[in-house]
Structures are given as structure tokens and as C-alpha cells.
Design an enzyme around this catalytic site. Structure first.
Site, PDB file in Angstrom:
ATOM      1  N   CYS A  58       0.831  -1.213   0.000  1.00 37.54           N
ATOM      2  CA  CYS A  58       0.000   0.000   0.000  1.00 37.54           C
ATOM      3  C   CYS A  58       0.868   1.267   0.000  1.00 37.54           C
ATOM      4  CB  CYS A  58      -0.995  -0.054   1.159  1.00 37.54           C
ATOM      5  SG  CYS A  58      -2.381   1.075   0.934  1.00 37.54           S
TER       6      CYS A  58
ATOM      7  N   GLU B 122      -0.731  -8.616   5.397  1.00 38.31           N
ATOM      8  CA  GLU B 122      -0.294  -8.781   6.797  1.00 38.31           C
ATOM      9  C   GLU B 122      -1.480  -8.810   7.762  1.00 38.31           C
ATOM     10  OE1 GLU B 122      -0.204  -6.023   5.124  1.00 38.31           O
ATOM     11  OE2 GLU B 122      -0.553  -4.295   6.439  1.00 38.31           O
TER      12      GLU B 122
ATOM     13  N   HIS C 216      -3.540  -5.436   1.904  1.00 35.18           N
ATOM     14  CA  HIS C 216      -2.756  -5.702   3.133  1.00 35.18           C
ATOM     15  C   HIS C 216      -2.739  -7.173   3.540  1.00 35.18           C
ATOM     16  CE1 HIS C 216      -2.085  -1.481   4.510  1.00 35.18           C
ATOM     17  NE2 HIS C 216      -3.071  -1.273   3.663  1.00 35.18           N
TER      18      HIS C 216
HETATM   19  N1  GLN Z   1      -3.398   6.383   1.707  1.00 38.25           N
HETATM   20  C1  GLN Z   1      -2.083   6.043   2.155  1.00 38.25           C
HETATM   21  C2  GLN Z   1      -1.019   6.842   1.424  1.00 38.25           C
HETATM   22  O1  GLN Z   1      -1.318   7.507   0.493  1.00 38.25           O
HETATM   23  C3  GLN Z   1      -1.802   4.561   1.999  1.00 38.25           C
HETATM   24  C4  GLN Z   1      -2.730   3.757   2.893  1.00 38.25           C
HETATM   25  C5  GLN Z   1      -2.154   2.479   3.377  1.00 38.25           C
HETATM   26  O2  GLN Z   1      -0.950   2.248   3.346  1.00 38.25           O
HETATM   27  N2  GLN Z   1      -3.016   1.665   3.914  1.00 38.25           N
HETATM   28  O3  GLN Z   1       0.113   6.805   1.783  1.00 38.25           O
END
Ligand code: GLN
Length: 185
Positions: A78, A171, A169
Site C-alpha cells: 500500500c 499482513e 494488506h
Molecule cells: N493512503 C495512504 C497513502 O497515500 C496509503 C494507505 C495504506 O498504506 N493503507 O500513503
């Protein structure tokens, strides 16, 4: 093998039970010295702008870019995927290591967290409930980037050699399938 978990900000602790079950040695990386002790790195979810700021402040951005350029396997989750991307919201990404262009928070902002069933053929998964939390959307892929899973038409798990990124995610799941896959890269 020593697996590093980038521990500047975000959800790095959630990876520890997975690494423990995989039986690999790991360390939390918070400085340049920490970077020199690892063979591969997980960049966790969190807030990419904050992580990028700390990477710059702690002098870690260039050394990390060099390690990745020299072939160190890295997995961005992410926000980690955002840090790895070549382009983020039309600007050069912090690490610029992965040939994707992406848009942050493309599925909506605070409340836009959902679980979507995806297929991940390389892991033999037919209906994996991928958890998305303010995820980025991968818009374009350079040659050499393989899509390992998609959400409708959006790539959500991509790989370029020894660099992998998931916009969801793994994890937060009880299984270790993605972690084991990363250990083999
Ligand atoms: N929205 C976050 C970002 O732009 C990422 C969200 C996440 O890692 N769950 O960094």
C-alpha cells in the site's frame, strides 16, 4: 537471510507474526546502519508522505534506492507501493524503482476501506479476501511489470523482477502466503 521491516511509520508490527511463522530472522530498520544488515526489505502500509519525509530526514532514501537498484528484493504494501512507484499522482515517486504510475487514495478517502475477493493464480488462490485501506490505484504499467492479481481491471499485486507491490494488506490475514512468496524472490 535477514529480512528488514522498514519501521519509520505505519503498520510494520503486523508483519512480525508472519515472519516469525516463516522462521526467518528479521530486524526493524530505522536508519542507514539497519539497511546495511538486511538482505531484503518490506515497506509497510501507513502514510507514504510521512514515510518519505522520514526517509529523506534520516538520509535513507538514496541508500535504499541504491540497494534496490543493486537487486535487493523489496515488497511494498500500500503506502510501500506508493514509495516504490516511478510516478505518484503525476510526480516522480520517492524511490522510483517500480515501473508503475499510480494515484493515491483513488478509491476514496478516510472511509474507503473494503474487502474484495481477488484471484491470485501464482499463489493458487481463487477467492482471496484482499483488504484495501485507502489504497492507491495502479494506472499504468511499464514493460517488465507483471500483474499477479487484479481488482476488476486494476492491478493490485504487481511484480518487476525482485520488486513486488500489493495495494492491499496481506499482513492483516492469518496466512503467510504472500510472505512466503516474498521470501522466495
Ligand atoms: N493512503 C495512504 C497513502 O497515500 C496509503 C494507505 C495504506 O498504506 N493503507 O500513503
Amino acid at each position: 537471510m535477514q529480512v528488514g521491516l522498514l519501521g519509520l511509520q505505519g503498520a510494520f508490527l503486523d508483519h512480525i507474526p508472519h515472519l516469525a511463522r516463516c522462521g526467518v530472522a528479521y530486524s526493524i530498520v530505522r536508519d542507514i546502519q539497519g539497511l546495511t544488515r538486511i538482505d531484503r526489505l518490506i515497506i509497510p502500509g501507513g502514510e507514504s508522505t510521512v514515510m518519505a519525509k522520514f526517509l529523506v530526514e534520516f538520509g535513507m532514501l538514496a541508500p535504499l534506492r541504491e540497494r534496490i537498484g543493486a537487486g535487493m528484493p523489496v515488497w511494498g504494501v500500500c503506502a510501500g507501493a506508493i514509495l516504490l512507484a516511478e510516478q505518484v499522482d503525476g510526480q516522480p515517486g520517492p524511490l522510483g524503482a517500480l515501473g508503475v504510475q499510480l494515484t493515491r487514495n483513488a478509491y476514496g478517502r478516510q472511509i474507503a476501506s473494503d474487502t474484495v475477493s481477488i484471484q491470485v493464480p501464482i499463489l493458487g488462490l481463487d477467492a482471496y479476501p484482499a483488504i484495501f485501506i485507502r489504497a492507491p490505484r495502479i494506472d499504468t504499467l511499464a514493460a517488465g511489470v507483471t500483474v499477479q492479481a487484479s481488482r476488476q481491471n486494476d492491478p493490485v499485486f504487481v511484480q518487476q523482477g525482485r520488486i513486488m507491490a500489493t495495494t492491499f494488506h496481506p499482513e492483516l490475514h492469518g496466512d503467510d502466503l504472500f510472505h512466503r512468496y516474498f521470501m522466495e524472490l
